[in-house]
Design an enzyme around this catalytic site. Structure first.
Site, PDB file in Angstrom:
ATOM      1  CG  ASP A  91      -1.997  -1.025   1.215  1.00  0.00           C
ATOM      2  OD1 ASP A  91      -1.916  -1.959   0.396  1.00  0.00           O
ATOM      3  OD2 ASP A  91      -2.927  -0.922   2.036  1.00  0.00           O
ATOM      4  CE  LYS A 153      -5.054   1.973   2.921  1.00  0.00           C
ATOM      5  NZ  LYS A 153      -3.882   1.334   3.538  1.00  0.00           N
ATOM      6  CE  LYS A 182      -6.538  -1.411   3.008  1.00  0.00           C
ATOM      7  NZ  LYS A 182      -5.177  -1.871   3.320  1.00  0.00           N
TER       8      LYS A 182
END
Length: 217
Positions: A91, A153, A182
């Site tokens: 991430d 995300k 996400k």
């Protein structure tokens, strides 16, 4: 959605500065017990967690975290080290200053450089929605859509605010090319988690959902 299915979509997360190995180990045990999507942990614990889990749960870690303003070379190095240590998913935080300057090509190039370092491993791109205008979010959906990353995300959880319904709906509207969403930051109850998944999120990032699940069980 059944509560166990919510956990299956959740990256069980502990990214506090004070995180200890004992806490990370417990996180890993919980993620394994509840068949969660991954554990999302600081880079310094990736090798220990990978050795501990032995592939039973994917290990996710964070790159350029939480501010995103490291150089691209630094993010690439961090990514290569994390993968070498056993990370399954990455991430990464974008350079938010570049978004403010509308340097979309530079952001895309950095994402692709990190993805190249990831190889076949999943890359999620953190855009920190709470610091962006809606127009900037739309443009970043286009950037991620046309990049080699797998996910966009919402948040680090350290930017002052986390995921919300409005942002999930916006990302779901503008993200294309089978890229996934996400939602992370501030998910404190099962109803919110369920709603985010229904609105289009594929993954959730949360440190709270296991405790909530156990309280309801």
């Amino acid at each position: 959605m059944q509560k166990q299915n919510i956990l299956a979509h959740t990256d069980h997360t502990l990214l506090k500065q004070s995180a200890t190995w004992k806490q990370i180990e417990k996180l890993c045990e919980e993620a394994q017990k509840y068949h969660m999507a991954s554990v999302c942990i600081p880079p310094c614990y990736v090798k220990q967690a990978a050795d501990f889990l032995q592939g039973r749960v994917p290990v996710c870690t964070v790159i350029g975290f939480p501010n995103g303003y490291q150089t691209t070379a630094t993010k690439v190095f961090e990514t290569k080290e994390a993968i070498a240590n056993g990370a399954d998913e990455i991430d990464m935080v974008i350079n938010i200053g570049w978004a403010k300057e509308e340097r979309w090509d530079d952001i895309k190039a950095e994402i692709n450089a990190v993805k190249e370092a990831c190889g076949t491993h999943i890359l999620k791109v953190i855009i920190e929605t709470c610091l962006l205008t809606d127009g900037e979010k739309v443009m970043l959906c286009e950037v991620v859509t046309n990049s080699n990353a797998e996910y966009i995300k919402t948040s680090t959880g350290f930017g002052g605010d986390g995921a919300n319904e409005k942002d999930i709906m916006l990302l779901a509207k503008y993200i294309k090319n089978e890229k996934k969403i996400k939602a992370a930051g501030g998910i404190k109850d099962m109803d919110t988690a369920d709603k985010f998944l229904l609105l289009g999120a594929d993954r959730l990032g949360s440190s709270s959902l296991v405790k909530l699940y156990e309280a309801l069980d």
